[in-house]
Write an enzyme that holds these catalytic residues in place. Sequence first.
Site, PDB file in Angstrom:
ATOM      1  N   ALA A   1     -59.771  12.573 -29.204  1.00 27.58           N
ATOM      2  CA  ALA A   1     -58.746  13.550 -28.800  1.00 27.58           C
ATOM      3  C   ALA A   1     -57.340  13.035 -29.089  1.00 27.58           C
ATOM      4  CB  ALA A   1     -58.893  13.857 -27.315  1.00 27.58           C
TER       5      ALA A   1
ATOM      6  N   ALA B   1     -58.385   3.731 -18.309  1.00 28.43           N
ATOM      7  CA  ALA B   1     -57.947   3.945 -16.922  1.00 28.43           C
ATOM      8  C   ALA B   1     -59.082   3.876 -15.889  1.00 28.43           C
ATOM      9  CB  ALA B   1     -57.198   5.274 -16.817  1.00 28.43           C
TER      10      ALA B   1
ATOM     11  N   GLY C   1     -59.370   0.602 -28.134  1.00 28.33           N
ATOM     12  CA  GLY C   1     -59.180   0.128 -26.772  1.00 28.33           C
ATOM     13  C   GLY C   1     -58.434   1.169 -25.974  1.00 28.33           C
TER      14      GLY C   1
ATOM     15  N   TYR D   1     -53.652   5.010 -34.008  1.00 28.18           N
ATOM     16  CA  TYR D   1     -55.090   5.185 -33.737  1.00 28.18           C
ATOM     17  C   TYR D   1     -55.481   6.642 -33.997  1.00 28.18           C
ATOM     18  CZ  TYR D   1     -59.269   5.700 -30.728  1.00 28.18           C
ATOM     19  OH  TYR D   1     -60.521   6.004 -30.225  1.00 28.18           O
TER      20      TYR D   1
ATOM     21  N   ARG E   1     -53.643  15.779 -20.904  1.00 29.02           N
ATOM     22  CA  ARG E   1     -54.734  16.022 -21.862  1.00 29.02           C
ATOM     23  C   ARG E   1     -55.970  16.448 -21.096  1.00 29.02           C
ATOM     24  NH1 ARG E   1     -55.463  11.435 -25.707  1.00 29.02           N
ATOM     25  NH2 ARG E   1     -53.903  12.543 -26.930  1.00 29.02           N
TER      26      ARG E   1
HETATM   27  P1  NAD Z   1     -66.044  -0.026 -28.147  1.00 29.83           P
HETATM   28  O1  NAD Z   1     -64.808  -0.758 -28.531  1.00 29.83           O
HETATM   29  O2  NAD Z   1     -66.762  -0.438 -26.907  1.00 29.83           O
HETATM   30  O3  NAD Z   1     -67.089  -0.044 -29.356  1.00 29.83           O
HETATM   31  C1  NAD Z   1     -66.692  -0.126 -30.699  1.00 29.83           C
HETATM   32  C2  NAD Z   1     -67.512  -1.213 -31.351  1.00 29.83           C
HETATM   33  O4  NAD Z   1     -67.151  -1.312 -32.739  1.00 29.83           O
HETATM   34  C3  NAD Z   1     -67.261  -2.608 -30.740  1.00 29.83           C
HETATM   35  O5  NAD Z   1     -68.462  -3.145 -30.223  1.00 29.83           O
HETATM   36  C4  NAD Z   1     -66.728  -3.417 -31.894  1.00 29.83           C
HETATM   37  O6  NAD Z   1     -67.157  -4.776 -31.905  1.00 29.83           O
HETATM   38  C5  NAD Z   1     -67.287  -2.657 -33.094  1.00 29.83           C
HETATM   39  N1  NAD Z   1     -66.532  -2.986 -34.301  1.00 29.83           N
HETATM   40  C6  NAD Z   1     -65.169  -3.024 -34.440  1.00 29.83           C
HETATM   41  N2  NAD Z   1     -64.845  -3.462 -35.672  1.00 29.83           N
HETATM   42  C7  NAD Z   1     -66.018  -3.691 -36.314  1.00 29.83           C
HETATM   43  C8  NAD Z   1     -66.329  -4.183 -37.603  1.00 29.83           C
HETATM   44  N3  NAD Z   1     -65.363  -4.517 -38.487  1.00 29.83           N
HETATM   45  N4  NAD Z   1     -67.636  -4.308 -37.947  1.00 29.83           N
HETATM   46  C9  NAD Z   1     -68.619  -3.999 -37.066  1.00 29.83           C
HETATM   47  N5  NAD Z   1     -68.384  -3.538 -35.818  1.00 29.83           N
HETATM   48  C10 NAD Z   1     -67.096  -3.393 -35.447  1.00 29.83           C
HETATM   49  O7  NAD Z   1     -65.622   1.519 -28.078  1.00 29.83           O
HETATM   50  P2  NAD Z   1     -66.417   2.768 -27.485  1.00 29.83           P
HETATM   51  O8  NAD Z   1     -65.707   3.185 -26.249  1.00 29.83           O
HETATM   52  O9  NAD Z   1     -67.871   2.499 -27.423  1.00 29.83           O
HETATM   53  O10 NAD Z   1     -66.101   3.863 -28.605  1.00 29.83           O
HETATM   54  C11 NAD Z   1     -67.018   4.171 -29.644  1.00 29.83           C
HETATM   55  C12 NAD Z   1     -66.348   5.136 -30.612  1.00 29.83           C
HETATM   56  O11 NAD Z   1     -65.908   6.306 -29.922  1.00 29.83           O
HETATM   57  C13 NAD Z   1     -65.102   4.562 -31.296  1.00 29.83           C
HETATM   58  O12 NAD Z   1     -65.070   5.037 -32.623  1.00 29.83           O
HETATM   59  C14 NAD Z   1     -63.957   5.157 -30.505  1.00 29.83           C
HETATM   60  O13 NAD Z   1     -62.778   5.244 -31.281  1.00 29.83           O
HETATM   61  C15 NAD Z   1     -64.520   6.523 -30.156  1.00 29.83           C
HETATM   62  N6  NAD Z   1     -63.891   7.086 -28.951  1.00 29.83           N
HETATM   63  C16 NAD Z   1     -64.151   6.536 -27.733  1.00 29.83           C
HETATM   64  C17 NAD Z   1     -63.546   7.066 -26.597  1.00 29.83           C
HETATM   65  C18 NAD Z   1     -63.803   6.492 -25.226  1.00 29.83           C
HETATM   66  O14 NAD Z   1     -63.242   7.014 -24.257  1.00 29.83           O
HETATM   67  N7  NAD Z   1     -64.597   5.448 -25.070  1.00 29.83           N
HETATM   68  C19 NAD Z   1     -62.674   8.156 -26.720  1.00 29.83           C
HETATM   69  C20 NAD Z   1     -62.413   8.672 -27.990  1.00 29.83           C
HETATM   70  C21 NAD Z   1     -63.054   8.140 -29.099  1.00 29.83           C
END
Ligand code: NAD
Length: 326
Positions: free
Chosen positions: A119, A193, A76, A149, A283
């Site tokens: 990041a 944000a 999140g 995280y 960042r």
């Molecule tokens: P998001 O939270 O919208 O998507 C992650 C999904 O994983 C969710 O739909 C959630 O239900 C699913 N999930 C969580 N636990 C689970 C479980 N036990 N079994 C099955 N599904 C599960 O996040 P996002 O923004 O789409 O990010 C996707 C990936 O990219 C993540 O790994 C996140 O850490 C990484 N990431 C995202 C950002 C960003 O700015 N959005 C930045 C850095 C890294």
Amino acid sequence: MKSALVCGAGGFIGSHLVKRLKREGFWVRGADLKFPEFAETEADDFIITDLREPVNCRAIVDRRFDEVYQLAADMGGAGYVFVGEHDADIMHNSAAINLNMLEACKNRTIKRIFYSSSACMYPQHNQLDPNAPVTREDSAYPADPDSEYGWEKLFSERLYLAYHKNYGMDVRVARYHNIFGPEGSWRDGREKAPAALCRKVAEAKNGGSIEMWGDGEQTRSFMFVDECLEATTRLTRSNWTGPVNIGSEEMVTINQLAEMIMGVAGKQLDIIHIPGPLGVRGRNSHNDLFEEKLGWRPSQTLNEGIKKTYPWIERQVELMRGSNAP
Ligand code: NAD
């Protein structure tokens, strides 16, 4: 026909990735705890499942896939990952998913698997100066992320690289910087944000005010989701493992981000600064390595991305108002 598995296909980036892979002609299986919230999934097959359970990971990997994208994570924005209340869940849940998915793919001799690190794994001591944060890929060690995280991401990066080294799996590791766009969290406590500020601006009356955590002078860069997918698929299909940054190099303060959103919305609002969880002081992405290895760098401006995102959030706010009307 090529096939792909997208773990986290009910989430923001995963649901956009499914659409992209379908446009490219893939047969796509999505897996997640939930369906995408804001649009029907375009996946050919969508399995609601909990990837913390090894047996569930084995079940979704019941065939060979040309490409596996592991995006599922307990994640999140600052209001979720920097408050400390969710640290144990974040570390346990995301690490369990990565441990199980790698094992399931290894046992099926699936080779190509993409992992989305963040990041947030970069050391906090390199991100104290808002004007000159360091996030070159080789600055990761000595490690000192500012959140659990980030530590989980660092651990899992190493886990993927170990499976590459010991089992010859073609893992691809990217460190996403802030990614934004329509159809992501905007009011559930996990929003980041850009979505949070778009919501606040959409809810405010012209001439009114919005609240912002901190003094707004902390800096970040934000990448539009389409460019993130372009970089993700380029990396996955390349013959290079990474880890590599995927993000924008257009660094702005959060105050500037808010002003930009107000400009797109056509509203003039005061910013009221209040205490709140913040993360590092500065960042920005650093994209030289991506360009050197893959011959591509992002080109969309933040303003172009906000112009595509704000109207979607404004519409959600209107729909919400409509459904709450007496
Ligand atoms: P998001 O939270 O919208 O998507 C992650 C999904 O994983 C969710 O739909 C959630 O239900 C699913 N999930 C969580 N636990 C689970 C479980 N036990 N079994 C099955 N599904 C599960 O996040 P996002 O923004 O789409 O990010 C996707 C990936 O990219 C993540 O790994 C996140 O850490 C990484 N990431 C995202 C950002 C960003 O700015 N959005 C930045 C850095 C890294």
